[in-house]
Design a protein around this motif. Structure first.
Motif, PDB file in Angstrom:
ATOM      1  N   THR A  31     -14.159 -32.654  27.120  1.00 58.55           N
ATOM      2  CA  THR A  31     -14.092 -33.927  26.323  1.00 58.55           C
ATOM      3  C   THR A  31     -15.045 -34.816  26.661  1.00 58.55           C
ATOM      4  O   THR A  31     -15.575 -35.029  27.804  1.00 58.55           O
ATOM      5  CB  THR A  31     -12.662 -34.353  25.953  1.00 58.55           C
ATOM      6  OG1 THR A  31     -12.278 -34.961  27.180  1.00 58.55           O
ATOM      7  CG2 THR A  31     -11.737 -33.064  25.692  1.00 58.55           C
ATOM      8  N   GLU A  32     -15.102 -35.905  25.839  1.00 59.57           N
ATOM      9  CA  GLU A  32     -16.001 -37.096  26.321  1.00 59.57           C
ATOM     10  C   GLU A  32     -15.195 -37.939  27.285  1.00 59.57           C
ATOM     11  O   GLU A  32     -15.810 -38.351  28.347  1.00 59.57           O
ATOM     12  CB  GLU A  32     -15.881 -38.279  25.074  1.00 59.57           C
ATOM     13  CG  GLU A  32     -16.694 -39.607  25.508  1.00 59.57           C
ATOM     14  CD  GLU A  32     -16.925 -40.595  24.446  1.00 59.57           C
ATOM     15  OE1 GLU A  32     -17.069 -41.662  24.642  1.00 59.57           O
ATOM     16  OE2 GLU A  32     -16.230 -40.138  23.077  1.00 59.57           O
ATOM     17  N   ARG A  33     -13.978 -37.963  27.371  1.00 61.22           N
ATOM     18  CA  ARG A  33     -13.161 -38.598  28.722  1.00 61.22           C
ATOM     19  C   ARG A  33     -13.662 -37.616  29.893  1.00 61.22           C
ATOM     20  O   ARG A  33     -13.953 -38.473  30.941  1.00 61.22           O
ATOM     21  CB  ARG A  33     -11.740 -38.393  28.300  1.00 61.22           C
ATOM     22  CG  ARG A  33     -10.959 -39.055  29.524  1.00 61.22           C
ATOM     23  CD  ARG A  33      -9.409 -39.133  29.417  1.00 61.22           C
ATOM     24  NE  ARG A  33      -9.076 -39.824  28.235  1.00 61.22           N
ATOM     25  CZ  ARG A  33      -7.667 -40.061  27.876  1.00 61.22           C
ATOM     26  NH1 ARG A  33      -6.780 -39.240  28.265  1.00 61.22           N
ATOM     27  NH2 ARG A  33      -7.678 -40.520  26.815  1.00 61.22           N
ATOM     28  N   ARG A  36     -17.212 -38.505  30.860  1.00 65.53           N
ATOM     29  CA  ARG A  36     -17.302 -39.833  31.679  1.00 65.53           C
ATOM     30  C   ARG A  36     -16.887 -39.889  32.892  1.00 65.53           C
ATOM     31  O   ARG A  36     -17.267 -40.728  33.770  1.00 65.53           O
ATOM     32  CB  ARG A  36     -16.716 -40.960  30.573  1.00 65.53           C
ATOM     33  CG  ARG A  36     -17.499 -41.171  29.333  1.00 65.53           C
ATOM     34  CD  ARG A  36     -17.041 -42.252  28.562  1.00 65.53           C
ATOM     35  NE  ARG A  36     -17.838 -42.360  27.105  1.00 65.53           N
ATOM     36  CZ  ARG A  36     -18.922 -43.003  27.198  1.00 65.53           C
ATOM     37  NH1 ARG A  36     -19.547 -43.320  28.154  1.00 65.53           N
ATOM     38  NH2 ARG A  36     -19.520 -42.846  25.739  1.00 65.53           N
TER      39      ARG A  36
END
Length: 228
Positions: A31-33, A36
């Protein structure tokens, strides 16, 4: 001086890209989380170790651990290897590098957490990786969101948390903490939290602005005194 986690180097690395692919075709993060968190903490560790000439920090790289068998591979999210130099690599072949990484950090997710606590625990121990840490970005799947394992003889032993709540990684001389905003990495010797290169630059700029403001205030006070 040979690092204690170093194996005899039998020969110089060779180009065998067709036999050992550079990608497993899987996404870097779920996921993006996850992406990052992975990128931020990779940058923090890399920035922290940048002054050491023979350390290699990377992630999402194909790692092969059995010569002649390309199916024997894995791609750690972040790994650190001391004593092998910073040269650019396309893949990591343990028998050519002369040693496995010293430290691995995986970012666990719904689709990986079972594997992170079963196959990877046994595999990383058998490869000889000194410390293996796993962080549950969503804080929903692992027994505890942050876990660390240290190699004792041929098996991993879970690392106990410190009184501060951090889990120490002796290979890096750092502590890993669960913070409200995510994963935090603390340097107990410097008594400071690790920063990305951008975070460090921003802090230096803020310090410079504060110093300029202080000097301007001092100048104004001197001017006022001279006018008396």
């Amino acid at each position: 001086m040979r690092h204690p986690n170093t194996l005899p180097l039998p020969y110089a690395p060779t180009e065998t890209g067709e036999l050992y692919p550079e990608s497993d075709g899987k996404p870097m993060a779920e996921t993006e989380r996850h992406f990052r968190e992975l990128l931020k903490n990779f940058n923090r560790i890399e920035h922290h170790l940048a002054h050491i000439p023979d350390v290699y920090v990377l992630g999402d790289m194909m790692m092969y651990y059995e010569e002649g068998n390309p199916r024997k591979s894995i791609s750690p999210d972040i790994f650190v290897a001391f004593g092998i130099g910073k040269k650019e690599r396309r893949i990591y072949k343990i028998w050519e590098e002369g040693k496995p990484p010293d430290f691995v950090l995986e970012f666990s997710s719904k689709s990986t957490y079972r594997n992170d606590l079963t196959r990877k625990v046994h595999l990383y121990a058998s490869i000889g990786i000194s410390e293996y840490f796993v962080y549950d970005v969503d804080r929903r799947y692992l027994p505890t969101p942050l876990m660390g394992f240290r190699l004792v003889e041929r098996d991993y032993v879970e690392i106990s948390a410190l009184a501060s709540g951090g889990i120490p990684a002796v290979t890096l001389g750092l502590e890993f903490h669960l913070l409200d905003e995510g994963l935090g990495i603390y340097d107990p010797q410097a008594r400071e939290w690790l920063k990305t290169e951008a975070e460090a630059a921003e802090e230096r700029a803020e310090d410079a602005e504060a110093e300029i403001a202080r000097l301007q205030e001092e100048l104004e006070r001197l001017k006022a005194r001279l006018q008396l």
